[in-house]
Motif scaffolding. Structure first.
Motif, PDB file in Angstrom:
ATOM      1  N   GLU A 153      -0.824   0.832   4.200  1.00 55.73           N
ATOM      2  CA  GLU A 153       0.235   1.514   4.941  1.00 55.73           C
ATOM      3  C   GLU A 153       1.376   0.558   5.287  1.00 55.73           C
ATOM      4  OE1 GLU A 153      -2.248   5.185   6.974  1.00 55.73           O
ATOM      5  OE2 GLU A 153      -1.944   3.348   8.135  1.00 55.73           O
ATOM      6  N   TRP A 154       1.059  -0.711   5.562  1.00 56.85           N
ATOM      7  CA  TRP A 154       2.098  -1.719   5.819  1.00 56.85           C
ATOM      8  C   TRP A 154       2.955  -1.921   4.578  1.00 56.85           C
ATOM      9  CZ3 TRP A 154       2.803  -6.665   3.682  1.00 56.85           C
ATOM     10  CH2 TRP A 154       3.714  -7.490   4.357  1.00 56.85           C
ATOM     11  N   ALA A 155       2.319  -2.072   3.416  1.00 53.96           N
ATOM     12  CA  ALA A 155       3.064  -2.256   2.166  1.00 53.96           C
ATOM     13  C   ALA A 155       3.857  -1.000   1.819  1.00 53.96           C
ATOM     14  CB  ALA A 155       2.109  -2.615   1.032  1.00 53.96           C
ATOM     15  N   LEU A 156       3.284   0.162   2.109  1.00 56.85           N
ATOM     16  CA  LEU A 156       3.969   1.429   1.839  1.00 56.85           C
ATOM     17  C   LEU A 156       5.246   1.533   2.675  1.00 56.85           C
ATOM     18  CD1 LEU A 156       3.593   4.133   0.247  1.00 56.85           C
ATOM     19  CD2 LEU A 156       2.458   5.024   2.289  1.00 56.85           C
ATOM     20  N   ALA A 157       5.157   1.197   3.954  1.00 55.01           N
ATOM     21  CA  ALA A 157       6.332   1.260   4.827  1.00 55.01           C
ATOM     22  C   ALA A 157       7.378   0.227   4.422  1.00 55.01           C
ATOM     23  CB  ALA A 157       5.905   1.051   6.280  1.00 55.01           C
ATOM     24  N   ALA A 158       6.929  -0.962   4.025  1.00 54.38           N
ATOM     25  CA  ALA A 158       7.855  -2.040   3.676  1.00 54.38           C
ATOM     26  C   ALA A 158       8.649  -1.728   2.413  1.00 54.38           C
ATOM     27  CB  ALA A 158       7.092  -3.346   3.497  1.00 54.38           C
ATOM     28  N   THR A 159       8.103  -0.905   1.522  1.00 57.04           N
ATOM     29  CA  THR A 159       8.765  -0.611   0.250  1.00 57.04           C
ATOM     30  C   THR A 159       9.401   0.775   0.221  1.00 57.04           C
ATOM     31  OG1 THR A 159       6.648   0.153  -0.682  1.00 57.04           O
ATOM     32  CG2 THR A 159       7.241  -2.168  -1.045  1.00 57.04           C
ATOM     33  N   GLN A 160       9.440   1.441   1.341  1.00 60.54           N
ATOM     34  CA  GLN A 160      10.058   2.770   1.387  1.00 60.54           C
ATOM     35  C   GLN A 160      11.538   2.671   1.013  1.00 60.54           C
ATOM     36  OE1 GLN A 160       9.526   4.737   5.128  1.00 60.54           O
ATOM     37  NE2 GLN A 160       9.922   6.758   4.279  1.00 60.54           N
ATOM     38  N   ASP A 161      11.974   3.624   0.192  1.00 57.09           N
ATOM     39  CA  ASP A 161      13.373   3.705  -0.258  1.00 57.09           C
ATOM     40  C   ASP A 161      13.783   2.553  -1.165  1.00 57.09           C
ATOM     41  OD1 ASP A 161      13.751   6.050   1.293  1.00 57.09           O
ATOM     42  OD2 ASP A 161      14.198   4.828   3.070  1.00 57.09           O
ATOM     43  N   ARG A 162      12.817   1.856  -1.741  1.00 55.72           N
ATOM     44  CA  ARG A 162      13.161   0.810  -2.696  1.00 55.72           C
ATOM     45  C   ARG A 162      13.614   1.440  -4.013  1.00 55.72           C
ATOM     46  NH1 ARG A 162      14.952  -3.608  -2.201  1.00 55.72           N
ATOM     47  NH2 ARG A 162      14.023  -4.345  -4.145  1.00 55.72           N
ATOM     48  N   PRO A 163      14.645   0.896  -4.640  1.00 50.83           N
ATOM     49  CA  PRO A 163      15.116   1.457  -5.908  1.00 50.83           C
ATOM     50  C   PRO A 163      14.267   0.998  -7.088  1.00 50.83           C
ATOM     51  CG  PRO A 163      16.440  -0.443  -5.302  1.00 50.83           C
ATOM     52  CD  PRO A 163      15.479  -0.221  -4.168  1.00 50.83           C
ATOM     53  N   GLY A 164      14.394   1.705  -8.194  1.00 47.91           N
ATOM     54  CA  GLY A 164      13.803   1.275  -9.452  1.00 47.91           C
ATOM     55  C   GLY A 164      12.291   1.355  -9.496  1.00 47.91           C
ATOM     56  N   ASP A 165      11.711   0.405 -10.225  1.00 47.17           N
ATOM     57  CA  ASP A 165      10.278   0.393 -10.492  1.00 47.17           C
ATOM     58  C   ASP A 165       9.597  -0.747  -9.742  1.00 47.17           C
ATOM     59  OD1 ASP A 165      10.793   2.469 -12.321  1.00 47.17           O
ATOM     60  OD2 ASP A 165      11.123   1.038 -13.961  1.00 47.17           O
ATOM     61  N   LEU A 166       8.267  -0.671  -9.690  1.00 45.21           N
ATOM     62  CA  LEU A 166       7.442  -1.707  -9.052  1.00 45.21           C
ATOM     63  C   LEU A 166       6.610  -2.408 -10.106  1.00 45.21           C
ATOM     64  CD1 LEU A 166       6.036  -3.076  -6.536  1.00 45.21           C
ATOM     65  CD2 LEU A 166       4.371  -1.191  -6.648  1.00 45.21           C
ATOM     66  N   LEU A 167       6.613  -3.733 -10.069  1.00 48.20           N
ATOM     67  CA  LEU A 167       5.664  -4.532 -10.839  1.00 48.20           C
ATOM     68  C   LEU A 167       4.566  -4.989  -9.891  1.00 48.20           C
ATOM     69  CD1 LEU A 167       4.664  -6.202 -13.277  1.00 48.20           C
ATOM     70  CD2 LEU A 167       6.196  -8.050 -12.505  1.00 48.20           C
ATOM     71  N   GLU A 168       3.304  -4.771 -10.287  1.00 48.43           N
ATOM     72  CA  GLU A 168       2.185  -5.255  -9.486  1.00 48.43           C
ATOM     73  C   GLU A 168       1.302  -6.151 -10.337  1.00 48.43           C
ATOM     74  OE1 GLU A 168      -1.637  -3.839  -6.771  1.00 48.43           O
ATOM     75  OE2 GLU A 168      -0.427  -2.320  -7.780  1.00 48.43           O
ATOM     76  N   LEU A 169       1.051  -7.343  -9.849  1.00 42.68           N
ATOM     77  CA  LEU A 169       0.132  -8.274 -10.505  1.00 42.68           C
ATOM     78  C   LEU A 169      -1.179  -8.309  -9.721  1.00 42.68           C
ATOM     79  CD1 LEU A 169       2.635 -11.234 -11.103  1.00 42.68           C
ATOM     80  CD2 LEU A 169       2.206  -9.253 -12.565  1.00 42.68           C
ATOM     81  N   TYR A 170      -2.295  -8.440 -10.425  1.00 42.94           N
ATOM     82  CA  TYR A 170      -3.631  -8.443  -9.811  1.00 42.94           C
ATOM     83  C   TYR A 170      -3.888  -7.078  -9.142  1.00 42.94           C
ATOM     84  CZ  TYR A 170      -2.241 -13.419  -9.859  1.00 42.94           C
ATOM     85  OH  TYR A 170      -1.755 -14.660 -10.198  1.00 42.94           O
ATOM     86  N   CYS A 171      -3.750  -5.995  -9.885  1.00 45.14           N
ATOM     87  CA  CYS A 171      -3.784  -4.659  -9.273  1.00 45.14           C
ATOM     88  C   CYS A 171      -5.186  -4.150  -8.976  1.00 45.14           C
ATOM     89  CB  CYS A 171      -3.044  -3.654 -10.146  1.00 45.14           C
ATOM     90  SG  CYS A 171      -3.935  -3.149 -11.644  1.00 45.14           S
ATOM     91  N   GLY A 172      -6.232  -4.798  -9.505  1.00 42.26           N
ATOM     92  CA  GLY A 172      -7.593  -4.338  -9.234  1.00 42.26           C
ATOM     93  C   GLY A 172      -7.801  -2.902  -9.691  1.00 42.26           C
ATOM     94  N   ASN A 173      -8.419  -2.094  -8.829  1.00 41.77           N
ATOM     95  CA  ASN A 173      -8.713  -0.700  -9.188  1.00 41.77           C
ATOM     96  C   ASN A 173      -7.593   0.253  -8.781  1.00 41.77           C
ATOM     97  OD1 ASN A 173      -9.022  -0.588  -6.407  1.00 41.77           O
ATOM     98  ND2 ASN A 173     -10.984   0.512  -6.468  1.00 41.77           N
ATOM     99  N   GLY A 174      -6.419  -0.309  -8.468  1.00 43.64           N
ATOM    100  CA  GLY A 174      -5.285   0.522  -8.076  1.00 43.64           C
ATOM    101  C   GLY A 174      -5.176   0.718  -6.582  1.00 43.64           C
TER     102      GLY A 174
END
Length: 367
Positions: A200-221
């Motif tokens: 939820e912290w990461a979700l709030a921090a990235t709200q309204d971010r433009p474009g796409d997200l790159l995630e490294l070490y994503c585990g099971n999602g």
């Protein structure tokens, strides 16, 4: 961690010590106090493992003192989930009088969910046969009074699943339920309550971010699925074959269609984007078509290597989840000429230990 280290009366002061330590580590880069997400004081750990000790007719779990290696009888495990604590005596009481299940039983491992599912791995110092499977099925039926139970038998070069080797965890994240397949012996966050806070912290921090997200070490999602709503697309990489399969399964399970999974290490992915390495998997995923302006990393304790540092430096926002604040601070220092710390958080995944999880948001400096 042994049960002797657990004292809820000391939890608040121990957490404050961690807060102070994190502030000291990050002091060269930010004067802000971290947002602190405490853990429940008990029954927070969703997985555990115990050696099984045979003493004449008696049978019980033990753990080992980290310093002296002395055996500690462990009949209950207060940091473990309530389901683990229900299952621990139920298994011992049943297996103790069943020679087929008891014979050379060496270890028991638990993986549980907040929705009363449990995967129990019984590990033996002998080969298992059809008779063992018959009695294990009866044990499974006996334990079904506590929830949805799955059992695995393991021995040298042998694995027997009674139906399946995974459970499904369901977490409510910012008002929406997400289901996650969690497979035996693959990485999952151990503290479900604190894991929800992290997402939820990461979700709030990235709200309204433009474009796409790159995630490294994503585990099971774990982060990929909830954060997908904030971005046009998510490009997620992971080296573990089992975790990638789970992440794909979890996308289908949650009907999330804007996540692309690539089975690659962060180091190899960095080399591909730098043009120094070719990859069929990266080509098939059309990674160059993504417009990633945000990157999320959740690396192992060693932190980010220099090639990955140079990769994440290219992005406007870096969301860094760390299980080792020392390497986190080191990596922040390596990024300090291009990025500044704008948010910090402490997630107490591991109460009553010195370990902590931290989160940092870094944004590109205005040139």
């Amino acid at each position: 961690m042994t049960t002797g280290a657990v004292n809820p009366a000391h939890y608040a002061s121990q957490l404050e010590t961690k807060v102070t330590r994190l502030q000291q580590l990050l002091a060269p880069y930010t004067a802000a106090s971290p947002t602190v997400f405490a853990s429940p004081a008990s029954h927070y750990r969703m997985r555990a493992e115990f050696r099984v000790w045979h003493d004449g007719d008696d049978l019980f779990y033990i753990m080992f003192d980290a310093e002296t290696r002395a055996k500690i009888r462990t009949d209950q495990f207060p940091v473990g989930s309530e389901l683990i604590n229900h299952l621990m005596p139920a298994i011992i009481d049943y297996v103790k009088y069943q020679p087929v299940l008891r014979n050379k039983l060496f270890q028991v491992e638990f993986l549980t969910t907040t929705t009363d599912q449990a995967l129990i791995s019984l590990i033996y110092h002998r080969q298992l046969d059809e008779e063992w499977q018959l009695f294990a099925q009866q044990l499974k039926q006996h334990l079904s009074q506590y929830g949805e139970i799955h059992i695995i038998g393991r021995a040298k070069k042998q694995k027997i699943c009674l139906e399946q080797d995974w459970v499904t965890e369901t977490l409510t994240i910012a008002g929406r339920d997400y289901s996650f397949q969690q497979v035996e012996n693959s990485f999952t966050q151990p503290n479900a309550a604190v894991n929800k806070h992290m997402i939820e912290w990461a979700l709030a921090a990235t709200q309204d971010r433009p474009g796409d997200l790159l995630e490294l070490y994503c585990g099971n999602g774990n982060f990929s699925l909830p954060l997908a709503q904030n971005f046009d697309r998510v490009l997620a990489t992971e080296i573990s074959k089992t975790s990638v399969a789970s992440a794909i399964y979890n996308c289908e399970l949650n009907k999330i269609k804007n996540v692309t999974l690539v089975r690659m290490s962060a180091e190899d992915f960095s080399a591909v984007l730098a043009g120094s390495k070719q990859s069929r998997r990266a080509t098939e995923a059309d990674v160059l078509s993504f417009n990633c302006q945000t990157v999320l990393v959740d690396p192992p304790r060693a932190g980010l290597d220099m090639d990955t540092i140079e990769l994440v430096r290219q992005y406007e926002m870096i969301v860094y989840i760390s299980c080792n604040p020392e390497t986190l601070a080191e990596n922040i220092g390596q990024l300090a000429n291009t990025h500044e710390v704008t948010q910090t958080a402490l997630f107490d995944q591991f109460p009553y230990t010195h370990h902590m999880e931290a989160g940092v948001i870094l944004t590109r400096k205005v040139q």
